[in-house]
Design an enzyme around this catalytic site. Sequence first.
Site, PDB file in Angstrom:
ATOM      1  N   HIS A 107       0.862  -1.193   0.000  1.00  0.00           N
ATOM      2  CA  HIS A 107       0.000   0.000   0.000  1.00  0.00           C
ATOM      3  C   HIS A 107       0.894   1.237   0.000  1.00  0.00           C
ATOM      4  O   HIS A 107       1.883   1.296   0.739  1.00  0.00           O
ATOM      5  CB  HIS A 107      -0.899  -0.028   1.248  1.00  0.00           C
ATOM      6  CG  HIS A 107      -1.844   1.123   1.309  1.00  0.00           C
ATOM      7  ND1 HIS A 107      -3.033   1.144   0.615  1.00  0.00           N
ATOM      8  CD2 HIS A 107      -1.761   2.313   1.955  1.00  0.00           C
ATOM      9  CE1 HIS A 107      -3.653   2.287   0.840  1.00  0.00           C
ATOM     10  NE2 HIS A 107      -2.903   3.012   1.652  1.00  0.00           N
ATOM     11  N   LEU A 142      -9.858  -3.411   5.729  1.00  0.00           N
ATOM     12  CA  LEU A 142      -9.200  -2.867   4.544  1.00  0.00           C
ATOM     13  C   LEU A 142      -7.901  -2.127   4.891  1.00  0.00           C
ATOM     14  O   LEU A 142      -7.909  -1.182   5.679  1.00  0.00           O
ATOM     15  CB  LEU A 142     -10.155  -1.903   3.811  1.00  0.00           C
ATOM     16  CG  LEU A 142      -9.599  -1.302   2.521  1.00  0.00           C
ATOM     17  CD1 LEU A 142      -9.491  -2.356   1.430  1.00  0.00           C
ATOM     18  CD2 LEU A 142     -10.459  -0.133   2.070  1.00  0.00           C
TER      19      LEU A 142
HETATM   20  C1  GRF Z   1       0.885   0.652  -6.303  1.00  0.00           C
HETATM   21  O1  GRF Z   1       0.951   2.003  -6.004  1.00  0.00           O
HETATM   22  C2  GRF Z   1       0.563  -0.125  -5.059  1.00  0.00           C
HETATM   23  O2  GRF Z   1       1.026   0.464  -3.895  1.00  0.00           O
HETATM   24  C3  GRF Z   1      -0.950  -0.126  -5.055  1.00  0.00           C
HETATM   25  O3  GRF Z   1      -1.321  -0.208  -6.400  1.00  0.00           O
HETATM   26  C4  GRF Z   1      -0.278   0.309  -7.216  1.00  0.00           C
HETATM   27  C5  GRF Z   1       0.060  -0.760  -8.199  1.00  0.00           C
HETATM   28  O4  GRF Z   1       0.906  -0.340  -9.217  1.00  0.00           O
HETATM   29  N1  GRF Z   1      -1.465  -1.213  -4.245  1.00  0.00           N
HETATM   30  P1  GRF Z   1       1.428  -1.382 -10.286  1.00  0.00           P
HETATM   31  O5  GRF Z   1       0.222  -1.985 -10.991  1.00  0.00           O
HETATM   32  O6  GRF Z   1       2.240  -2.428  -9.574  1.00  0.00           O
HETATM   33  O7  GRF Z   1       2.267  -0.566 -11.235  1.00  0.00           O
END
Ligand code: GRF
Length: 217
Positions: A107, A142
Amino acid sequence: MKIVKFVVLISGRGSNLHAICKAGLASQIACVISNNPKASGLEFAKQFNIPTHIVDHKEFKSREDFDNKLTNIIDLYAPKFIVLAGFMRILSSWFINKYTNQIINIHPSILPAFIGNQAQKDAINAKVKISGATVHFVTDKLDLGPIIAQGIVPTDANDDTTILSERILHLEHQLYPFIIKKLLRHRVNINPDGYVIVQKDIEDKTELGNFYPAIFY
Ligand code: GRF
């Protein structure tokens, strides 16, 4: 024979999947599952010869039906972990309980600050001086499952959401593979109070830098 250890769930860009593959973990990914047939991240899976599955949520009547289909695929591979990498669907309690302490997410904030899907924007609005990313186990609260590791980045007065998101994403691309490697190699315990402890190999001398993982013993 291929050593199969985890599956990766994506919905879009897949830059974390790409970072995980480039860090030498592609051969341990059993498969990549996307709920979005057009997810560009599927291309990374193909580049690294990882099997892909599409489970389009729009084709299912209920969340449970969708999750049930996911489990049918996941269980074919009996993975140790299910790694969420930009997977934009909320999973049912049934699914989460089936894989207790096996589902991992990243996250883009220092949790428990800024839960939800606009964490970087919320951080800018709150004018915080540091931000970062958190790797955590997924529970049905969540973004609030047991924290495995966190990394930090500075913020700047001139940052907008795009710039901060890029800075955090760069951190994610280092933190997530680093932690996945740890989880694959070491025993993980979660104390009854939710504190995560990863047993450490005596010969493991990895420098942690800006990463703050669960205590490694
Ligand atoms: C990232 O910012 C991650 O923290 C969040 O969703 C985004 C995913 O990016 N959970 P990607 O698809 O890996 O480029």
